[in-house]
Enzyme design. Structure first.
Site, short mmCIF file in Angstrom:
data_model
loop_
_atom_site.label_atom_id
_atom_site.label_comp_id
_atom_site.label_asym_id
_atom_site.label_seq_id
_atom_site.Cartn_x
_atom_site.Cartn_y
_atom_site.Cartn_z
CB ALA A 328 -0.93 0.01 1.21
CG ASP A 329 1.51 4.36 -3.23
OD1 ASP A 329 2.64 3.85 -3.13
OD2 ASP A 329 1.08 4.85 -4.28
CE LYS A 330 4.80 8.44 4.03
NZ LYS A 330 4.13 9.70 4.40
CB THR A 333 -3.13 4.30 0.64
OG1 THR A 333 -3.19 4.56 -0.77
CG2 THR A 333 -3.81 2.98 0.91
CB THR A 571 -2.45 0.91 -3.60
OG1 THR A 571 -1.36 1.36 -2.80
CG2 THR A 571 -3.29 -0.08 -2.83
#
Length: 871
Positions: A328-330, A333, A571
């Site tokens: 997951a992108d920080k 997200t 993502t």
């Protein structure tokens, strides 16, 4: 003939050299031919041209609805039904003739209607994914759908955009284009002002205006420009279900061949035998399988759309159900993507306001970039920018990692400003050696507090760049992120944070989210061409996240995780995320993603945050459960009918059902089973996997028990109650119909049949079809009347066996799930009695009622031990 003033010139065809002239003619001539200018068109003129040229899209060749309907009468299965119809007419079995013809017609109508509805649902969802364009109309920038572009429109394209039409570039800096989807070239192509860019290309670097000269089918690459349309591939799950279908067809053909052989040996009428054999084969083959699959998928896509997750490829639903690692992108997200500017670090006594002002001059509000907006928002005096004129602006790109602007002050002096990653700005400036230690210390201190850092520099005239200071930006975690990560962990999904930020920032953010602090610096990783050692691969697998990540790192991380047996979700939002989104088992474009990322992803989110992804995973697992229930039901029913019919004919020389009865069974079954797409199910707290051993095992057990029950009633009718063959056939028809539909209530749960309440639409569909089947048997439509007394007896008999079958099913699951069996009760003897009771109850609920393996015993034990220790 020359066009009148204000009248647009008709665009020539692709083969017309005049059209190609628009690609190479001087811009002044192009503007003249298109009766346009860099100021764009008026809205009224654009509407007029849209009527003349048509939408900016490639019109799909749609099949004539009548021909599409007739196609349902063509193919191996329809041929068999049609042969049965013809044979019924030849032997003058007119009831059989009309009933079988009705089956043929009903299958065509249901299949055509459901596929049409599914197609409409997907078309509606894809419409939400349609790209928008930035267009200059009436002197203002607007964002209409790209399909509304017309020749003569002035558009603006920037990093990550898919070029929406063929256009000539206006004045501005050169841009780099990715034309690999159109030409196969892997290297980006540079295009300067005046040159042509083609629909379907992706802007990799830069930002510029352009004049549209061709749209829709008249674009240079024509149909190849449709990047949004994905080829419909067959997923692993669908392949598995199709294998089941092939298995059932082969089994049906083998058993029917045995029936025909014995009938010929006995001297039975060959035409009647052949007709019966054909009908039995049709009833055994899962005719409704493609329809059920498409309906279930389409219904699932609509449910996901309600949760703000748009599916661009239906097979992504099944892939998402199996995801066990989510990269997951920080930003956006896990965090709010709402940056706040903190107190800056300044060098050589430069005032903080000056550092912020110079950073703001290197920003552009029009781009709606979160970093630019945060810097501009940090200005105390909002009017201070009015004293300056930005003569040239160079937007951020992944290569330079900075924005740059040439600015003219009120006094006529010109200077340049830049902002970007501190290490990038340090490489740019002349005073780097002097300020570097202090800057690095400041950046590290900001990072330890979870702040991102931006370096700011300025150059007077043509003089050297000077480092001014560091702007700290804070992006707070999303309020729901911590709880969502905990939920994902309970569901068997490992969240790995992926960020381009520094290691210290990544660790601080991970700590706040309870994500774990085992964060790897991606700089230590290789690219996809590098074969990692086992130790490094294990470190990637065990990591909680990755910092200082570049696009090639994302691709490499996914590749390593996939090689180690994980189903990986990813993502992304940028143009450089597109390769990784395609590489992942389930690529997810987050809210606000670029056109390129959305085109590459299998699922596109319309709202920010991780919770919508978790909701989508839950929904996809529910959809998988429905598909699983249908597969078990379909196999069990086919085995039941096939084996019962074959054994009755071969052993007792008795046809327990007529051809019409078999056709009516199939007709009523297929009508009701479609409602399984709307059934209530519980998702599993672990990733889904297609367990063929379990499916075949449970369905075989239920099928065999069904055969035993059928022969039990056959024995009672013939030997105990001494019914004639005609009444026994009606008796068996009603039993197979009622018991067959009750089977769906067995296969839809791993626990007792009452553990999950069925959806209203399911039990109403079953009740409706079985009411019809009962009335047909009672009053003797195309068969000998049975009467209400015998009908109630059959219902009681079927319900009694239904309860027995439910217990047998639970035993089958317990035996087949034995490799995953839970630890024995002795494991919890050291717990308090009430804790042990609760652990067992939790195991019962998770391990059996909700369709999960016995592994949950250990989870229950660990959780309750911890709770007991805390108390």
């Amino acid at each position: 003939m020359k066009p009148k003033a204000g009248e647009p010139t008709a665009l020539p065809s692709k083969a017309d050299p005049k059209k190609d002239d628009l690609k190479t003619l001087p811009m002044s001539e192009v503007e003249k031919r298109l009766t346009s200018s860099p100021d764009g068109l008026t809205q009224a003129e654009a509407a007029k041209r849209l009527t003349q040229y048509g939408p900016n899209e490639i019109v799909e060749k749609k099949t004539n609805p009548l021909l599409k309907f007739l196609s349902y009468f063509w193919g191996p299965i329809p041929w068999m039904i049609e042969a049965a119809v013809i044979l019924s007419g030849v032997v003058r079995h007119w009831p059989d003739f009309f009933i079988i013809f009705l089956l043929l017609l009903a299958n065509a109508v249901v299949g055509f209607w459901e596929e049409r509805e599914a197609g409409n649902a997907i078309a509606a969802l894809k419409a939400k994914l349609a790209i928008k364009a930035r267009v200059l109309r009436d002197g203002k920038w607007v964002n209409p759908p790209a399909r509304e572009l017309v020749p003569g429109d002035v558009i603006r394209v920037r990093l990550g955009d898919i070029v929406p039409a063929d256009a000539r570039l206006l004045d501005g800096d050169p841009v780099e284009l990715d034309q690999s989807a159109l030409t196969g070239e892997s290297l980006p192509a540079t295009r300067k002002a005046g040159e042509a860019v083609f629909s379907g290309s992706i802007i990799r670097r830069g930002e510029i205006g352009a004049l549209v000269y061709a749209t829709g089918a008249k674009t240079y690459f024509g149909e190849t420009a449709q990047l949004v349309q994905q080829a419909h591939s067959v997923s692993h799950f669908q392949k598995a279900v199709l294998k089941i279908g092939n298995y059932l067809i082969i089994l049906a053909v083998a058993l029917v061949a045995a029936i025909i052989t014995v009938a010929i040996f006995r001297g039975d009428p060959i035409l009647s035998t052949l007709q019966f054999a054909l009908v039995l084969t049709v009833a055994a083959i899962p005719v409704a399988m493609p329809t059920v699959l498409s309906v279930t998928m389409a219904v699932g896509a609509r449910l996901l759309a309600r949760k703000q997750a748009i599916v661009s490829r239906l097979v992504a639903i099944e892939e998402l159900a199996g995801v066990d690692v989510l990269c997951a992108d920080k930003t956006g997200t896990l965090t709010q993507n709402k940056l706040t500017l903190g107190d800056p670090f300044c060098v050589t006594n430069i005032p903080a306001e000056q550092v912020i002002l110079n950073g703001a001059l290197a920003s552009r509000a029009d781009n709606n970039d979160t970093i630019d907006l945060a810097v501009l928002g940090g200005l105390k005096d909002k009017d201070s920018l009015k004293n300056y004129e930005v003569a040239h602006f160079q937007p951020f790109d992944p290569v330079n990692k900075r924005t740059e602007a040439t600015v003219k002050a009120k006094d006529g002096k010109t200077f340049k400003v830049a902002k970007g990653a501190p290490q990038v700005i340090l490489e740019l400036v002349a005073n780097a050696e002097r300020v570097k230690p202090a800057v690095e210390k400041a950046v590290n201190e900001f990072a330890a507090r979870g702040f991102r850092s931006l370096g700011v520099a300025r150059a007077e005239g043509d003089g050297p760049w000077q480092f001014l200071g560091v702007l700290p930006l804070f992006d707070p975690p999303r309020k729901d992120a911590k709880a969502t990560i905990a939920t994902a962990r309970q569901m068997g999904v490992k969240i790995k944070m992926v960020t381009g930020d520094q290691l210290a920032i990544a660790k601080e953010t991970a700590k706040k989210l309870d994500l774990g602090t085992n964060i790897l610096d991606a700089a230590s990783l290789g690219d996809v061409k590098k074969q990692e050692t086992t130790a490094v691969a294990e470190s990637i697998e065990n990591a909680d996240g990755f910092a200082q990540v570049f696009p090639e790192h994302k691709f490499h991380i996914i590749d390593i995780l996939q090689k180690r047996g994980h189903i990986v979700g990813m993502t992304g939002d940028g143009v450089n995320d597109a390769p990784a989104l395609k590489k992942a088992d389930c690529g997810i474009a987050v809210s606000g993603a670029t056109d390129a990322a959305r085109a590459a992803a299998a699922i596109v989110l319309l709202t920010p945050g991780l919770s919508v992804i978790i909701d989508a995973i839950k929904e996809s697992r529910r959809i998988f459960q429905r598909m699983n229930s249908y597969a078990i039901y379909r196999i069990a029913e086919t085995l039941r009918v096939l084996f019962f019919m074959t054994l009755a004919i071969l052993v007792f020389n008795f046809y327990p059902l007529t051809a019409v009865m078999i056709v009516m069974l199939a007709l009523l079954n297929d009508g009701a089973i479609l409602s399984i797409a709307y059934d209530n199910v519980h998702y599993k707290n672990q990733p889904e996997a297609w367990n063929m051993r379990m499916v075949l095992g449970v369905s075989t057990v239920l099928g065999v028990i069904g055969v035993v029950a059928a022969f039990g009633l056959f024995y009672l009718g013939e030997r105990v109650f001494h019914l004639d063959h005609a009444h026994i056939q009606t008796l068996m028809y009603l039993k197979l119909s009622v018991a067959g539909h009750l089977t769906i209530f067995l296969t839809r749960t791993r626990g007792p049949f009452w553990s999950i309440r069925p959806a209203r639409v399911l039990w109403m569909a079953v009740l409706g079809t079985q009411t019809v089947a009962t009335l047909i048997a009672v009053y003797g439509l195309f068969m000998t009347p049975l009467g209400w007394g015998w009908a109630l007896f059959v219902w009681g008999y079927a319900l009694a066996w239904f309860l027995v079958n439910d217990r047998v099913k639970l035993l089958a699951y317990r035996i087949l799930d034995s490799p995953k069996a839970a630890a024995p009760p002795e494991k919890v003897v050291d717990l308090k009695p009430q804790i042990a009771t609760r652990a067992y109850a939790l195991y019962e609920q998770r391990g059996r009622g909700d369709g999960q393996s016995g592994q949950d015993w250990l989870e229950a034990e660990r959780e309750l031990r911890k709770e007991a220790g805390a108390k």
